[in-house]
Scaffold this motif. Structure first.
Motif, PDB file in Angstrom:
ATOM      1  N   GLY A  46      -5.092 -45.328   9.256  1.00 43.49           N
ATOM      2  CA  GLY A  46      -4.995 -45.032  10.682  1.00 43.49           C
ATOM      3  C   GLY A  46      -6.345 -44.710  11.288  1.00 43.49           C
ATOM      4  O   GLY A  46      -6.658 -45.135  12.410  1.00 43.49           O
ATOM      5  N   ARG A  47      -7.136 -43.969  10.581  1.00 37.56           N
ATOM      6  CA  ARG A  47      -8.457 -43.619  11.091  1.00 37.56           C
ATOM      7  C   ARG A  47      -9.377 -44.839  11.158  1.00 37.56           C
ATOM      8  O   ARG A  47     -10.089 -45.050  12.143  1.00 37.56           O
ATOM      9  CB  ARG A  47      -9.065 -42.552  10.194  1.00 37.56           C
ATOM     10  N   ASP A  48      -9.340 -45.682  10.122  1.00 39.30           N
ATOM     11  CA  ASP A  48     -10.265 -46.814  10.050  1.00 39.30           C
ATOM     12  C   ASP A  48      -9.870 -47.953  10.965  1.00 39.30           C
ATOM     13  O   ASP A  48     -10.737 -48.649  11.522  1.00 39.30           O
ATOM     14  CB  ASP A  48     -10.348 -47.325   8.607  1.00 39.30           C
ATOM     15  N   VAL A  55       0.409 -39.942   1.867  1.00 36.43           N
ATOM     16  CA  VAL A  55      -0.118 -39.455   3.141  1.00 36.43           C
ATOM     17  C   VAL A  55      -1.602 -39.799   3.274  1.00 36.43           C
ATOM     18  O   VAL A  55      -2.071 -40.247   4.329  1.00 36.43           O
ATOM     19  CB  VAL A  55       0.113 -37.939   3.258  1.00 36.43           C
ATOM     20  N   THR A  56      -2.365 -39.627   2.206  1.00 36.01           N
ATOM     21  CA  THR A  56      -3.806 -39.895   2.249  1.00 36.01           C
ATOM     22  C   THR A  56      -4.087 -41.355   2.578  1.00 36.01           C
ATOM     23  O   THR A  56      -4.957 -41.680   3.397  1.00 36.01           O
ATOM     24  CB  THR A  56      -4.443 -39.519   0.900  1.00 36.01           C
ATOM     25  N   ALA A  57      -3.325 -42.283   1.959  1.00 32.75           N
ATOM     26  CA  ALA A  57      -3.529 -43.710   2.226  1.00 32.75           C
ATOM     27  C   ALA A  57      -3.242 -44.053   3.677  1.00 32.75           C
ATOM     28  O   ALA A  57      -3.990 -44.805   4.323  1.00 32.75           O
ATOM     29  CB  ALA A  57      -2.633 -44.534   1.299  1.00 32.75           C
ATOM     30  N   VAL A  58      -2.193 -43.510   4.245  1.00 33.15           N
ATOM     31  CA  VAL A  58      -1.831 -43.802   5.637  1.00 33.15           C
ATOM     32  C   VAL A  58      -2.859 -43.223   6.598  1.00 33.15           C
ATOM     33  O   VAL A  58      -3.297 -43.878   7.572  1.00 33.15           O
ATOM     34  CB  VAL A  58      -0.422 -43.257   5.939  1.00 33.15           C
ATOM     35  N   LEU A  59      -3.292 -42.008   6.357  1.00 33.81           N
ATOM     36  CA  LEU A  59      -4.245 -41.377   7.270  1.00 33.81           C
ATOM     37  C   LEU A  59      -5.584 -42.107   7.244  1.00 33.81           C
ATOM     38  O   LEU A  59      -6.236 -42.285   8.301  1.00 33.81           O
ATOM     39  CB  LEU A  59      -4.430 -39.907   6.890  1.00 33.81           C
ATOM     40  N   ARG A  60      -5.996 -42.579   6.085  1.00 35.22           N
ATOM     41  CA  ARG A  60      -7.267 -43.301   5.998  1.00 35.22           C
ATOM     42  C   ARG A  60      -7.195 -44.606   6.789  1.00 35.22           C
ATOM     43  O   ARG A  60      -8.110 -44.954   7.560  1.00 35.22           O
ATOM     44  CB  ARG A  60      -7.626 -43.591   4.545  1.00 35.22           C
ATOM     45  N   GLY A  77      -2.008 -37.752  11.523  1.00 38.38           N
ATOM     46  CA  GLY A  77      -1.288 -36.846  10.639  1.00 38.38           C
ATOM     47  C   GLY A  77       0.155 -37.260  10.406  1.00 38.38           C
ATOM     48  O   GLY A  77       0.696 -38.122  11.108  1.00 38.38           O
ATOM     49  N   ILE A  78       0.742 -36.642   9.431  1.00 42.40           N
ATOM     50  CA  ILE A  78       2.154 -36.882   9.103  1.00 42.40           C
ATOM     51  C   ILE A  78       2.851 -35.524   9.041  1.00 42.40           C
ATOM     52  O   ILE A  78       2.335 -34.583   8.447  1.00 42.40           O
ATOM     53  CB  ILE A  78       2.307 -37.610   7.762  1.00 42.40           C
ATOM     54  N   ALA A  79       4.020 -35.440   9.673  1.00 42.38           N
ATOM     55  CA  ALA A  79       4.874 -34.252   9.569  1.00 42.38           C
ATOM     56  C   ALA A  79       6.144 -34.656   8.836  1.00 42.38           C
ATOM     57  O   ALA A  79       6.841 -35.577   9.269  1.00 42.38           O
ATOM     58  CB  ALA A  79       5.199 -33.693  10.946  1.00 42.38           C
ATOM     59  N   LEU A  80       6.419 -34.018   7.728  1.00 41.11           N
ATOM     60  CA  LEU A  80       7.572 -34.370   6.900  1.00 41.11           C
ATOM     61  C   LEU A  80       8.751 -33.448   7.186  1.00 41.11           C
ATOM     62  O   LEU A  80       8.579 -32.244   7.410  1.00 41.11           O
ATOM     63  CB  LEU A  80       7.202 -34.282   5.421  1.00 41.11           C
TER      64      LEU A  80
END
Length: 711
Positions: A40-42, A33-38, A50-53
């Motif tokens: 997406g932001r950059d 999740v952290t890798a994807v959010l970073r 965000g991610i909802a599982l």
């Protein structure tokens, strides 16, 4: 609303490659999740990302929320039900992206501020959104959400980037979840081992154990048990069954389950095992078994507890049906071998009266029995070796510590392969009967529960032996008493035919019933006889003793004054003077040559006659002897026709557990009608045969029948 007018910008592929590498290396959901959010932001310049599982129930999306822009920490946000009117739920339901270009479109499609979940989105100050379903191997994992501070959402190039990112994210999250499940399974196995399992293990067909088994090693004292070395610790009688179970597991692709004895450092232990086969292709139930994964549990205490309970229950059941001394001996010795696990059971018992002897009864594991006298041992020797709580010698040192008189017996047993023993006292509350010895070839640690079980076993055996020995003594006494009290033949009377049958109840040598004819001499000879049938309540020696006393009293009183009233009053007086509490019923009558009958009853059943047709004589019932309150003035005075029969009997003829007294009296009268004109022997034998069967067969109660016929 129009899309943004600025030209599409080139997206950095290096960031996408970096994200793919990070996702491939992600070991848990947080890393993915952290890798994807970073990224997406950059790359997409999101306001929020965000991610909802999808939760375990498959009905709710659980947002993974960064802690105030700190992507190193994640919490959970407000749950989003899949059936809710929200963009994330629709993307999850339809498995297609949902793009919302502005707030008006959000409100038009999903209700806007009126909906609680959407209101929380608007509160963030965002103006457009993009929701991408996370699908791995055709299964929904969750939803990737982007929020923007601008209107317009994503352009075509950004949509391709977001879809690629969502696909990589779905695979990474799914892989991380599987890894987490594997870690949880490993923790469960470790916990299982810590909470009581001997080991968890893996094994391979043709190879054997492929994982360390520290619990097994600690149990057996063997440093290594990999491969097939573990087989050396299994009891040789159990190993073939274990191997057969594994062969069946390969053939049937089924779990291998077995329970075996394992040689431990403190003796044999019971181990329960389950091994689940792992197939080369889990989707193909016919594919090859590549290994087993299993666990081992030490169930020694459970096995011993069940064996103890089963042994005591079986011994109780066997002793409950044992009625003779040999049957009790046999039940105890079989229980020693089959329940207690001994290879030899030995009973050394004091037997006999007057000059008792010490006798040994032994049974070996193959069922061989032998009995012999032990003149070289005394009761004191048994007391010395068994004590009050038993002794449990092990090996040569244990034998050497035993008293010298008994030591040779244990040395001989050791030469036959026995290695440990339990020597238990057979002592009731009133006397010492002997000792019970169990011999074992396989040493098991005898804890306090084992010893208490063996003592309980010995106490049960003691109770049965004590009871049956006392019963034997009572039977011997009863046999002597029976010979002394057995009625002689009926005296011959020229004007009277007579026949009698007397049967005692089951398991009793002598009873409390009697019937007889007492000649009453007169000036012209014997013109009268006293006809008597008495019944003492109870059975056995006590009833027989009372019967003998009352019979003697009747004979004496009849010779002094034979009138029924005088005899019954005399019996009442003697009972009162003696203080006896035994209940005695009597029919007493005086029958003359001419058929004149005077009869009275002390609580006894009426007699039968065929004078004037088969019927019961209306003898006044009266009270049993010694009860008091009866003046004995009611006497039947009747004259029987020439050739008439008179039959008196005890209640054992008519009343049983299956038949009431009234029903029995009716049946006796019916059978009497058929034979009333025959000779007394036919009349009596017919009644007994019809009512109780073979007169030589044991019955529930004493049965006595006396038949007479005037000549």
């Amino acid at each position: 609303m129009d899309t943004p007018t600025s030209a599409p910008r080139a997206l950095p592929l290096d960031l996408l490659q970096r994200t793919a590498a990070e996702l491939a290396a992600a070991l848990d959901v947080r890393d993915a999740v952290t890798a994807v959010l970073r990224t997406g932001r950059d790359v997409l310049r999101t306001s929020t990302c965000g991610i909802a599982l999808l939760d375990e129930t498959g009905t709710v999306l659980v947002p993974q929320v960064p802690h105030e822009d700190d992507l190193a920490g994640l919490g959970t946000g407000r749950d989003v039900p899949l059936d809710s009117a929200t963009p994330s739920a629709e993307a999850a339901r339809t498995l297609t992206p949902v793009l919302l270009r502005d707030r008006a479109e959000l409100t038009a499609r999903f209700g806007g501020p009126a909906q609680g979940l959407n209101a929380s989105v608007l509160d963030l100050g965002e103006h457009s959104w993009a929701m991408y379903p996370l699908v791995a191997r055709g299964r929904l994992v969750g939803v990737l959400r982007f929020g923007f501070g601008r209107e317009g959402s994503l352009d075509a190039q950004e949509q391709v980037f977001a879809a690629t990112l969502a696909g990589q994210c779905a695979l990474a999250v799914e892989r991380a979840r599987l890894l987490e499940e594997a870690r949880r399974s490993a923790r469960r196995y470790r916990t299982l081992a810590e909470l009581g399992s001997v080991d968890v293990f893996t094994a391979t067909p043709g190879v054997g154990i492929t994982s360390p088994m520290p619990g097994w090693a600690a149990l057996t004292g063997r440093p290594s048990v990999t491969g097939k070395e573990w087989q050396r610790d299994v009891h040789p009688d159990d190993l073939p069954g274990v191997l057969e179970t594994f062969y069946d597991s390969v053939r049937d692709r089924s779990a291998a389950r077995f329970r075996v004895r394992v040689r431990g450092t403190t003796g044999w232990r019971w181990i329960s095992a389950v091994a689940v086969p792992v197939l080369a292709d889990p989707t193909d139930p016919t594919s090859e078994v590549v290994e087993w994964v299993g666990s081992l549990d030490d169930v020694t205490e459970r096995v011993r507890a069940r064996r103890r309970t089963r042994t005591l229950n079986a011994l109780t059941a066997a002793l409950a049906t044992a009625t003779t001394y040999p049957q009790v001996l046999d039940a105890v010795l079989h229980a020693c071998l089959e329940g207690a696990g001994a290879v030899r059971g030995t009973l050394a018992v004091v037997e006999g009266q007057g000059d008792p002897v010490l006798r040994l009864h032994r049974m070996l594991g193959d069922g061989t029995r032998e009995s012999l006298d032990l003149p070289e041992l005394s009761t004191d020797d048994l007391v010395a070796v068994a004590g009050e709580r038993g002794v449990f010698p092990v090996g040569p040192a244990g034998v050497a510590a035993l008293p010298a008189p008994v030591r040779p017996f244990f040395e001989a047993a050791a030469a036959q392969g026995e290695t440990s023993w339990a020597v238990l006292p057979l002592a009731s509350r009133t006397r010492w009967l002997g000792a019970l010895t169990l011999g074992f070839t396989e040493v098991e640690a005898q804890d306090e529960e084992d010893r208490e079980f063996l003592l309980t076993f010995a106490r049960q055996a003691t109770g049965a032996l004590d009871r049956v020995q006392l019963l034997q003594q009572q039977r011997a006494t009863a046999t002597v008493l029976a010979e002394a009290l057995r009625p002689g033949p009926l005296p011959p009377v020229e004007w009277l035919s007579a026949h009698r049958v007397a049967t005692t109840s089951a398991g009793v040598e002598v009873g409390g019933d009697w019937a007889e004819i007492i000649p009453l001499p007169g000036p012209g000879g014997v013109d009268r006889v006293a006809v008597v049938l008495g019944d003492v309540m109870g059975r056995g020696a006590r009833a027989a003793t009372v019967m003998g006393e009352v019979r003697t009293q009747v004979r004496t009183l009849a010779l002094v004054d034979p009138h029924p009233a005088a005899v019954l009053r005399g019996l009442d007086a003697l009972a009162a003077a003696g203080g006896g509490e035994d209940l005695v019923t009597i029919f007493y009558g005086v029958l003359s040559r001419d058929g004149h009958l005077l009869a009275a009853s002390a609580g006894h059943l009426p007699p039968l006659t065929c004078s004037g047709g088969p019927h019961y004589l209306d003898v006044p019932p009266g009270l049993p002897v010694g009860v008091g309150g009866d003046a004995r003035t009611d006497v039947l005075d009747v004259r029987l026709a020439p050739g008439s029969a008179l039959v008196v009997f005890s209640d054992g003829l008519v009343e049983t557990r299956e038949r009431s007294l009234t029903q029995g009296l009716e049946e006796v009268l019916e059978h009497f009608r058929e034979s009333a004109r025959e000779e007394p022997v036919q009349v009596v034998e017919t009644l007994v045969r019809r009512m109780v069967g073979d007169p030589d067969t044991a019955v529930d109660d004493d049965v006595t029948v006396l038949g007479l016929r005037l000549r």
